[in-house]
Scaffold this motif. Structure first.
Motif, PDB file in Angstrom:
ATOM      1  N   ASN A  59       0.779  -1.245   0.000  1.00 47.97           N
ATOM      2  CA  ASN A  59       0.000   0.000   0.000  1.00 47.97           C
ATOM      3  C   ASN A  59       0.811   1.296   0.000  1.00 47.97           C
ATOM      4  OD1 ASN A  59      -2.963  -0.968   0.459  1.00 47.97           O
ATOM      5  ND2 ASN A  59      -1.763  -2.125   1.960  1.00 47.97           N
ATOM      6  N   ALA A 124      -5.608  -3.430  11.294  1.00 52.75           N
ATOM      7  CA  ALA A 124      -6.383  -2.474  10.485  1.00 52.75           C
ATOM      8  C   ALA A 124      -5.963  -1.032  10.735  1.00 52.75           C
ATOM      9  CB  ALA A 124      -7.870  -2.627  10.790  1.00 52.75           C
ATOM     10  N   ASP A 127      -4.872   1.161   7.665  1.00 55.66           N
ATOM     11  CA  ASP A 127      -6.023   1.435   6.803  1.00 55.66           C
ATOM     12  C   ASP A 127      -6.860   2.569   7.395  1.00 55.66           C
ATOM     13  OD1 ASP A 127      -5.709  -0.457   4.722  1.00 55.66           O
ATOM     14  OD2 ASP A 127      -6.461  -2.049   6.009  1.00 55.66           O
ATOM     15  N   ILE A 128      -7.110   2.490   8.680  1.00 58.19           N
ATOM     16  CA  ILE A 128      -7.951   3.477   9.359  1.00 58.19           C
ATOM     17  C   ILE A 128      -7.300   4.852   9.345  1.00 58.19           C
ATOM     18  CG2 ILE A 128      -8.873   4.135  11.626  1.00 58.19           C
ATOM     19  CD1 ILE A 128      -9.237   1.060  12.125  1.00 58.19           C
ATOM     20  N   VAL A 131      -7.506   6.386   5.832  1.00 62.75           N
ATOM     21  CA  VAL A 131      -8.836   6.910   5.517  1.00 62.75           C
ATOM     22  C   VAL A 131      -9.097   8.194   6.294  1.00 62.75           C
ATOM     23  CG1 VAL A 131     -11.321   6.464   5.676  1.00 62.75           C
ATOM     24  CG2 VAL A 131      -9.789   4.652   4.901  1.00 62.75           C
ATOM     25  N   HIS A 146     -15.036   1.574  10.432  1.00 59.34           N
ATOM     26  CA  HIS A 146     -14.299   0.457   9.835  1.00 59.34           C
ATOM     27  C   HIS A 146     -14.655  -0.874  10.510  1.00 59.34           C
ATOM     28  CE1 HIS A 146     -10.755  -1.325   7.777  1.00 59.34           C
ATOM     29  NE2 HIS A 146     -10.730  -2.087   8.853  1.00 59.34           N
ATOM     30  N   HIS A 184      -9.576  -6.750   2.624  1.00 56.56           N
ATOM     31  CA  HIS A 184      -9.128  -5.648   3.495  1.00 56.56           C
ATOM     32  C   HIS A 184      -9.178  -4.320   2.739  1.00 56.56           C
ATOM     33  CE1 HIS A 184      -8.127  -8.065   6.894  1.00 56.56           C
ATOM     34  NE2 HIS A 184      -7.142  -8.721   6.299  1.00 56.56           N
ATOM     35  N   ARG A 188     -11.547  -0.961   3.536  1.00 58.73           N
ATOM     36  CA  ARG A 188     -11.021   0.406   3.589  1.00 58.73           C
ATOM     37  C   ARG A 188     -11.805   1.320   2.646  1.00 58.73           C
ATOM     38  NH1 ARG A 188      -5.740  -0.509   2.288  1.00 58.73           N
ATOM     39  NH2 ARG A 188      -6.124  -0.190   0.064  1.00 58.73           N
ATOM     40  N   THR A 191     -15.297   1.969   3.952  1.00 58.59           N
ATOM     41  CA  THR A 191     -15.256   2.923   5.054  1.00 58.59           C
ATOM     42  C   THR A 191     -15.269   4.350   4.515  1.00 58.59           C
ATOM     43  OG1 THR A 191     -14.033   1.375   6.470  1.00 58.59           O
ATOM     44  CG2 THR A 191     -13.930   3.699   7.058  1.00 58.59           C
ATOM     45  N   SER A 192     -14.502   4.590   3.460  1.00 57.47           N
ATOM     46  CA  SER A 192     -14.477   5.912   2.831  1.00 57.47           C
ATOM     47  C   SER A 192     -15.835   6.268   2.241  1.00 57.47           C
ATOM     48  CB  SER A 192     -13.411   5.955   1.729  1.00 57.47           C
ATOM     49  OG  SER A 192     -12.115   5.821   2.258  1.00 57.47           O
TER      50      SER A 192
END
Length: 251
Positions: A59, A124, A127-128, A131, A146, A184, A188, A191-192
């Protein structure tokens, strides 16, 4: 990935999550807790670090800049780590409490037990934080969305089932790992989406609002996942579930 790229991502993940401090704390428990418990904590931390190294490999822009990574992710990760029990879903909180109690019963100090038990949920964290940075929303609020999404859509159960599958060869292992990575990534992305459509709603209320607006698609996904769980998960079913979850992002 090159050895250099892996080493950079490993170092960033190790320092970001203060793994050296955790390992030192585990070492202080020599002859104070059963060896099997101490070894289990070391193995749990190693698996966590492996997963976070992979996260940065998949990522982050390469070659990874360790100092800027610490600056970008450090404050958010620290905030999330300190309030994890207020952020995770009800089911995860129950599991967290149970795991902490089991370790404390074996003689592990509560603060160390909390850090070990929280590692699974903290996979996570990046990722959190990402975002939160992109949306301008607080880390804790994004974390609540999330984790609540993961529980509501069955993503936690799908990933858990995937990780227990036995692969016959290297390519099957790659396929399973790829699907888990996709799931995963979709959590993410979802969540956005939920945050962008919240219209002032926060946390679990934002998730309920989004679910209410997408009842038909979510019901179809729920039915499919329930059927898969009843009959047993395999790679083909995971791939199909992955496709259904992806549809929710653009629904």
């Amino acid at each position: 990935a090159s050895v250099e790229a892996i080493a950079r991502c490993y170092a960033a993940a190790r320092d970001l999550f203060e793994m050296r401090r955790l390992w030192n704390d585990i070492e202080t428990l020599d002859n104070k807790v059963p060896t099997a418990v101490q070894t289990g904590m070391v193995l749990a931390s190693a698996e966590f670090l492996r997963r976070m190294t992979l996260w940065f490999l998949h990522n982050a822009e390469q070659p990874l800049k360790i100092n800027s990574t610490m600056t970008d992710f450090g404050p958010g990760v620290a905030e999330l780590s300190g309030q994890l029990d207020k952020v995770v879903s009800t089911h995860e909180k129950q599991k967290l409490t149970k795991d902490v109690a089991a370790l404390v019963k074996q003689g592990v100090p509560k603060d160390i037990a909390l850090r070990i038990a929280g590692l699974e949920s903290l996979t996570a964290a990046c990722d959190i934080v990402q975002v939160a940075a992109n949306s301008g929303r607080p880390v804790v609020e994004v974390g609540q969305v999330h984790f609540d999404l993961g529980a509501r859509l069955g993503l936690d159960r799908l990933c858990g089932a995937a990780e227990t599958l036995e692969a016959d060869d290297h390519w099957q292992r790659q396929a399973i790992a790829s699907i888990v990575q996709d799931l995963h990534g979709q959590q993410r992305a979802l969540t956005s989406v939920v945050l962008s459509q919240a219209n002032g709603a926060a946390g679990t209320k934002a998730v309920k609002k989004w679910c209410a607006a997408n009842q038909t698609d979510i019901a179809r996904s729920d039915d499919m996942i329930a059927e898969f769980e009843a009959s047993g998960i395999d790679i083909a079913k995971l791939a199909l579930a992955n496709r259904y979850i992806r549809r929710l992002i653009i629904s």
